[in-house]
Design a protein around this motif. Structure first.
Motif, PDB file in Angstrom:
ATOM      1  N   PHE A   1       0.827  -1.205   0.000  1.00 52.74           N
ATOM      2  CA  PHE A   1       0.000   0.000   0.000  1.00 52.74           C
ATOM      3  C   PHE A   1       0.863   1.256   0.000  1.00 52.74           C
ATOM      4  CE2 PHE A   1      -2.378   3.412   1.991  1.00 52.74           C
ATOM      5  CZ  PHE A   1      -3.537   3.398   1.247  1.00 52.74           C
TER       6      PHE A   1
ATOM      7  N   THR B   1      -4.818  -1.443  -2.373  1.00 54.65           N
ATOM      8  CA  THR B   1      -5.428  -2.260  -1.328  1.00 54.65           C
ATOM      9  C   THR B   1      -5.528  -3.663  -1.887  1.00 54.65           C
ATOM     10  OG1 THR B   1      -6.729  -0.313  -0.808  1.00 54.65           O
ATOM     11  CG2 THR B   1      -7.361  -2.339   0.283  1.00 54.65           C
TER      12      THR B   1
ATOM     13  N   PHE C   1      -6.396  -6.403   7.071  1.00 51.86           N
ATOM     14  CA  PHE C   1      -6.815  -5.048   6.695  1.00 51.86           C
ATOM     15  C   PHE C   1      -7.074  -4.218   7.940  1.00 51.86           C
ATOM     16  CE2 PHE C   1      -8.430  -6.261   2.306  1.00 51.86           C
ATOM     17  CZ  PHE C   1      -7.481  -5.495   1.672  1.00 51.86           C
TER      18      PHE C   1
ATOM     19  N   ILE D   1      -4.860  -0.986   9.181  1.00 52.90           N
ATOM     20  CA  ILE D   1      -5.455   0.341   9.252  1.00 52.90           C
ATOM     21  C   ILE D   1      -5.460   0.886  10.671  1.00 52.90           C
ATOM     22  CG2 ILE D   1      -7.635   1.588   8.992  1.00 52.90           C
ATOM     23  CD1 ILE D   1      -7.988   0.020   6.378  1.00 52.90           C
TER      24      ILE D   1
ATOM     25  N   PHE E   1      -2.149   2.724   8.133  1.00 50.79           N
ATOM     26  CA  PHE E   1      -1.994   2.025   6.851  1.00 50.79           C
ATOM     27  C   PHE E   1      -0.781   2.546   6.084  1.00 50.79           C
ATOM     28  CE2 PHE E   1      -4.779   0.082   3.234  1.00 50.79           C
ATOM     29  CZ  PHE E   1      -4.022  -1.069   3.320  1.00 50.79           C
TER      30      PHE E   1
ATOM     31  N   PHE F   1     -14.703  -4.625  13.140  1.00 49.42           N
ATOM     32  CA  PHE F   1     -14.852  -3.743  11.975  1.00 49.42           C
ATOM     33  C   PHE F   1     -15.421  -2.380  12.361  1.00 49.42           C
ATOM     34  CE2 PHE F   1     -13.815  -7.385   9.495  1.00 49.42           C
ATOM     35  CZ  PHE F   1     -13.197  -6.841   8.393  1.00 49.42           C
TER      36      PHE F   1
ATOM     37  N   LEU G   1     -12.471  -0.515  13.207  1.00 53.46           N
ATOM     38  CA  LEU G   1     -11.791  -0.073  11.989  1.00 53.46           C
ATOM     39  C   LEU G   1     -12.413   1.224  11.472  1.00 53.46           C
ATOM     40  CD1 LEU G   1     -10.205  -0.953   9.142  1.00 53.46           C
ATOM     41  CD2 LEU G   1     -12.530  -1.477   8.517  1.00 53.46           C
ATOM     42  N   ILE G   2     -13.745   1.248  11.420  1.00 51.97           N
ATOM     43  CA  ILE G   2     -14.427   2.438  10.912  1.00 51.97           C
ATOM     44  C   ILE G   2     -14.159   3.615  11.844  1.00 51.97           C
ATOM     45  CG2 ILE G   2     -16.700   3.432  10.451  1.00 51.97           C
ATOM     46  CD1 ILE G   2     -17.574   0.643   9.501  1.00 51.97           C
TER      47      ILE G   2
ATOM     48  N   LEU H   1     -10.798   5.020  11.113  1.00 54.89           N
ATOM     49  CA  LEU H   1     -10.767   5.776   9.864  1.00 54.89           C
ATOM     50  C   LEU H   1     -11.336   7.169  10.080  1.00 54.89           C
ATOM     51  CD1 LEU H   1     -11.819   3.187   7.154  1.00 54.89           C
ATOM     52  CD2 LEU H   1      -9.620   4.284   7.453  1.00 54.89           C
TER      53      LEU H   1
ATOM     54  N   GLN I   1      -1.830  10.553   6.712  1.00 52.28           N
ATOM     55  CA  GLN I   1      -2.755   9.980   5.742  1.00 52.28           C
ATOM     56  C   GLN I   1      -3.654  11.065   5.173  1.00 52.28           C
ATOM     57  OE1 GLN I   1      -2.641   7.041   4.769  1.00 52.28           O
ATOM     58  NE2 GLN I   1      -2.051   5.655   6.398  1.00 52.28           N
TER      59      GLN I   1
END
Lengths: 385, 350, 301
Positions: free
Chosen positions: C32, C38, C232, C236, C240, C278, C281-282, C285, C297
């Motif tokens: 990446f 990705t 993933f 992240i 990432f 997950f 993860l969100i 982000l 980023q």
């Protein structure tokens, strides 16, 4: 576009042209996709059965022909495939599938067209009621095998307490877990708790540690697992020092149990259709294993190979008694099936009013990398489907 | 003029839907139904992914929600008692007709899309893709665990088989009409601007978030509707029906036709549907004269995968790029409103 | 089992899972950082490595040489997919590259099913791999696979650290990760750097594939998908594109997963493990796009 039409058209023509002098049976399995590890062995079993039957002169003087498509574990593809089988290929019966998602995608179409549909390995006892009069199971329902499992745990293993572990991502393991819980409680057994996992995880260490930390050690672990996971489950549970008997359903009936588990598979018991052992099995089992090995160069991958094989013999028997390859007559003849000896036990529908066969359940015990017959049981209490 | 075309198109579709089941073999009716549902699903995916550049991987999540919502709402009361005994009171006694259930499914999905879209639509590029993939995983886990509503991973069954060619054709037309109205309106121009150059778009006063959110929610609405249609077509499904395999199929259809074109979505869906059907029949094995080709199951997926990659390498904008039939745009779009793919790719190749 | 023993054992479990995630995530991050790709096909390199090891063993090689073959084959597979699929789309928008990798993983998984059938196969291991260490009357246990997983991961990461700091190609990789075009302008052989990156990433995935197969005892064509999704998340939440980020993310994710599952059953959280992961993860982000390590980023507009 025109060319595509021609290709499709000629495919239909070719298949129509072959219709004379053969009896067509739909071979509905997921050759690819997530269900294929169970469906491909079943489909192989079916092909082997057809080959044997045809070599012995066929049925009613006609050869059997398997019409195979790939369901791709995709319900839309399965519905297309079902219509093709019924409308263009003119199959007189359909055999297939090892999971109820797929069986329920195909079932209503066969039901509407009046074509008998026998599932090899979708063990949900609710299927006939959900789909209708054309739906038959070649295998026992999960409620029966879970009840036998519970009785075996309580009576034979003297397991007064148990711990339940089940795979939450599939219907088979969910039902098996539920029925076990029901039957075990009815017997008076005490469930110390339950834990779930997801097929594909392949690492059960967190669950194992939790079970090890229980204040009261369960006498028995009942683990409802898919064939693809059971080797891993046994290997990891045993390595971490859980030495209790591990008990489960026909998902355990795969060479992976002993291959991956090794010595760790000792003291594992499971309910299944027949003792799949080339030495100790029934004559039918011995003959089947030898034939499968000769045809495909390997042992049957799991119990579904034998079920796929038996499904064809079940249909062939019904067609013979029906006297003509006519779907309605075959359905009626299937209902009259009585004491048909198959690899996975004797199948009877006649007089039971049920389209789930009342088969004896075999309990297998593993010792020194070998499978042994532990018991053949009919349960005293069967949970409602 | 443009209305004349529309009327002709509608009349043809009406004719197809009305006569189809009587003259076409059942197999083709089924292929057409699935094709129509995929047109709804893929064109609605295209609105966010192609027009606003928010490349969502979460579309099957909305399809799943649509199918389950409509399934729960239309299930016969007796079946509800048998299959979903633990349903909360307000749902246990409800049995709606098809159309309202479908609409509620769509609205429900749109609301979910707004809730998750408000934060997610701020993300760019790969990040929004990974985050929406996360949404798909979360939906899957929730469906498996919300047993009182969904039966968990057990098959959800007994749903009335309402979906026929008429419903699908009707909804496909509505979807395309609404999407084309939106995509080639000032709002649609704003959406495309946020895709091509977000900074310039902001500079000229376009608010990125509302434009993207609108596309995402509208796409989710039609995904929900399509999901409801799909559910009532299959009449039984489980959370596994709406997962990665469905995503890959939708993406293949979308990129083949052209992400930034509604006509492209229709072309992509039709081409892939026909191709899969042809390949599916070829991979069973066939004989060419004396040559016997054995069955190679799985070959059709591999072939589709290669087509997918070839499109990405040689024609990343898809077969149609951003071109549309005049019928779709209604003459409301200026030339050169397409995506920037061509320049970037040409210049970036080493 | 005392509380302390319980915590210790779960910690061991977390380290073992986390190191595998880290090993996979590092490869994702290397690629990446260079290409903004990705790479969904990364998980399939695990499958390639594990199957190659299996077949090398079946062909009569000992376990360790077979693992060597497996790693070589997965590295080679990485080079091939770079040359055939990724190079032609290099520089295209992120989404085009992402979609190419989705198509690639679709092809590889179906090819795996076609060639090897989708039924899992036994992954033979020498006895020493399964050797068990047991403490406190068997209440705390781990085996050589756990030890090796952790040890091999640490070694691989040390090697990587040395490689990107001390070798010319490695320095080139870092330069290219900063700015691919600029690196190209100053005369860096970008193709060579990228091929080396794919060799490294895929070899790591191959190692991870072998270790994963050893823990599971089986190999199957779809084995790469679950670890890929987890990697993933690990990459992240760590940051990432950053190698240390992927490592930290891997261990944090492993710890988190074990924590969720080791909580008392009546909390009812463990079935929701993947959803929670997950959701995290969100959340990262949105609120901390640079991950735990705060890598620079551009995730927002």
């Amino acid at each position: 576009m025109k060319k595509l039409g021609v290709v499709l058209g000629s495919l239909v023509l070719v298949s129509l042209g072959l219709a004379q002098g053969t009896i067509k049976i739909g071979n509905a399995y997921n050759q690819t996709g997530s269900m294929s590890s169970l469906d491909v062995p079943a489909s192989n079993g079916a092909k082997l059965a057809v080959k044997e039957i045809n070599a012995a002169g066929g049925v009613l003087g006609m050869k059997l022909e398997l019409v195979s498509y790939d369901g791709k574990t995709d319900p839309a593809t399965i519905t297309n495939m079902a219509t093709q089988m019924i409308n263009s290929d003119k199959v007189v019966a359909i055999a297939g599938f090892t999971d109820s998602d797929s069986a329920l995608a195909l079932g209503p179409i066969a039901q509407k067209a009046g074509i008998p549909f026998v599932t090899a390995g979708a063990t949900s006892p609710q299927l006939p009621e959900q789909i209708g009069s054309e739906m038959f199971l070649a295998c026992f329902g999960d409620n029966v095998q879970a009840a036998v499992g519970a009785e075996f745990v309580y009576k034979n293993l003297k397991g007064k307490t148990a711990y339940l572990v089940w795979d939450k991502s599939t219907e088979y393991t969910t039902l098996l877990g539920k029925y076990f819980k029901d039957a075990y409680a009815k017997l008076g057994g005490k469930l110390l708790g339950e834990e779930t996992y997801k097929s594909g995880d392949k690492n059960f260490s967190a669950q194992i540690t939790k079970i090890k930390a229980l204040p009261q050690k369960p006498d028995v672990l009942y683990i409802a697992a898919m064939p693809d996971d059971i080797g891993t489950v046994v290997k990891q549970f045993r390595q971490a020092g859980l030495t209790q008997p591990i008990v489960g359903g026909d998902g355990y009936d795969t060479p992976l149990l002993v291959e991956v588990g090794g010595k760790a598979a000792d003291n594992v018991y499971f309910t299944t259709h027949a003792l799949m052992d080339a030495q100790k099995g029934t004559p039918e089992v011995k003959k089947f294993i030898a034939a499968y090995k000769k045809e495909y160069g390997k042992d049957p991958e799991n119990a579904f190979a034998a079920l796929g094989y038996d499904t064809i013999y079940l249909l062939a028997d019904a067609i013979k008694r029906a006297g003509a390859p006519d779907p309605a007559k075959i359905t009626a003849a299937l209902m009259q099936t009585k004491g048909l000896k198959t690899v996975t036990g004797s199948i009877t529908f006649a007089g039971t009013g049920s389209r789930v066969p009342q088969k004896a359940v075999t309990v297998v015990a593993v010792k020194d990398l070998k499978l042994n017959l532990a018991a053949t049981l009919a349960p005293s209490y069967i949970p409602k489907p | 003029m443009k209305y004349a075309r529309l009327v002709v198109a509608l009349a043809l579709i009406g004719l197809l839907a009305g006569l189809g089941p009587h003259v076409l073999p059942e197999y083709w009716v089924r292929v057409l139904i699935v094709l129509g549902i995929n047109i709804i699903l893929v064109s609605s995916l295209g609105l966010s992914n192609g027009f606003t550049g928010v490349f969502s991987l979460g579309h099957p999540g909305f399809v799943a929600l649509g199918a389950y919502v409509s399934g729960i709402l239309t299930l016969e009361l007796t079946k509800k008692g048998a299959y979903l005994p633990d349903l909360p009171g307000f749902l246990a006694g409800v049995q709606l007709p098809f159309l309202p259930a479908t609409l509620i499914a769509g609205v429900f999905c749109a609301l979910v899309a707004v809730v998750i879209g408000i934060p997610l639509m701020r993300l760019s590029g790969n990040y929004v893709s990974v985050a929406t993939l996360g949404f798909l995983v979360i939906v899957n886990v929730v469906l498996v665990n919300a047993e009182q509503f969904t039966r968990g991973s057990r098959t959800f069954t007994g749903i009335p088989p309402y979906t026929d060619l008429g419903w699908v054709a009707g909804w496909a037309v509505v979807t395309l009409l609404v999407l084309s109205r939106v995509a080639y309106s000032p709002l649609g121009r704003a959406m495309r601007a946020t895709r091509d150059d977000p900074i310039a778009a902001q500079a000229v006063g376009i608010h990125i978030l509302p434009a993207r959110l609108m596309a995402f929610a509208l796409g989710a609405f039609f995904a929900g509707v399509g999901g409801a249609l799909y559910g009532h077509y299959l009449v039984s499904f489980s959370p596994a029906t709406f997962y990665v395999a469905m995503l890959v199929q939708q993406l293949t259809m979308l990129v083949l036709g052209g992400q930034a074109s509604l006509t492209g979505a229709v072309v992509g869906v039709s081409a892939i549907t026909l191709l899969s059907e042809v390949l599916r029949n070829l991979e069973r094995g066939f004989s060419l004269g004396s040559l016997q080709v054995p069955a190679v199951f799985g070959a059709s997926q591999i072939a589709l995968g290669f087509i997918f990659i070839l499109v990405m390498v040689y024609r990343p904008q898809g077969l149609l790029g951003d071109r549309e039939l005049p019928l779709v745009t209604g003459g409301r779009v200026a030339k050169g409103a397409g995506p920037v793919y061509k320049d970037t790719v040409g210049g970036g190749r080493t | 089992m005392s509380d302390l023993e319980y915590v210790l054992q779960q910690l061991i479990n977390a380290l073992s899972i986390g190191s595998l995630y880290a090993l996979v995530a590092v490869g994702l991050s290397i690629i990446f950082s260079l290409l903004r790709l990705t790479n969904f096909a990364h998980g399939d390199m695990m499958m390639v490595g594990a199957f190659a090891t299996l077949f090398a063993q079946l062909a009569g090689l000992g376990f360790l040489p077979a693992v060597g073959v497996g790693i070589l084959v997965s590295a080679l597979a990485g080079v091939i997919i770079e040359r055939v699929a990724y190079r032609p789309v290099r520089g295209a928008p992120d989404v085009t590259m992402l979609l190419t990798s989705v198509a690639l993983t679709y092809i590889l998984e179906n090819l795996g099913i076609l060639l090897f059938s989708s039924s899992p196969r036994n992954f033979p291991l020498p006895d020493w791999m399964n050797h068990l260490y047991s403490f406190a009357d068997g209440r705390i246990t781990f085996n050589n696979i756990n030890l090796l997983t952790l040890g091999v991961t640490l070694l691989a990461l040390l090697f990587l650290n040395w490689f990107v700091r001390r070798t010319q190609v490695g320095l080139g990789m870092r330069a290219a990760a900063e700015d691919l075009t600029a690196a190209h302008l100053v005369g860096l052989d970008v193709n060579r750097v990228i091929v080396v990156a794919f060799v490294l990433a895929s070899a790591f995935a191959g190692v991870a594939g072998v270790l994963w197969a050893a823990q599971a005892g089986v190999v199957e064509p779809q084995m790469g998908f679950t670890p890929l999704l987890k990697a993933f998340v690990a990459a992240i939440i760590g940051g990432f594109g950053s190698i240390p980020g992927a490592i930290v993310g891997g261990f944090v994710l492993g710890a988190l997963e074990v924590l969720i599952q080791s909580l008392p059953g009546d909390w009812g959280l463990s079935p929701y493990r993947d959803a929670l992961v997950f959701a995290l993860l969100i959340a990262f982000l949105l609120f901390r796009p640079g991950g735990i390590l705060g890598v620079r980023q551009e995730v927002k507009l």
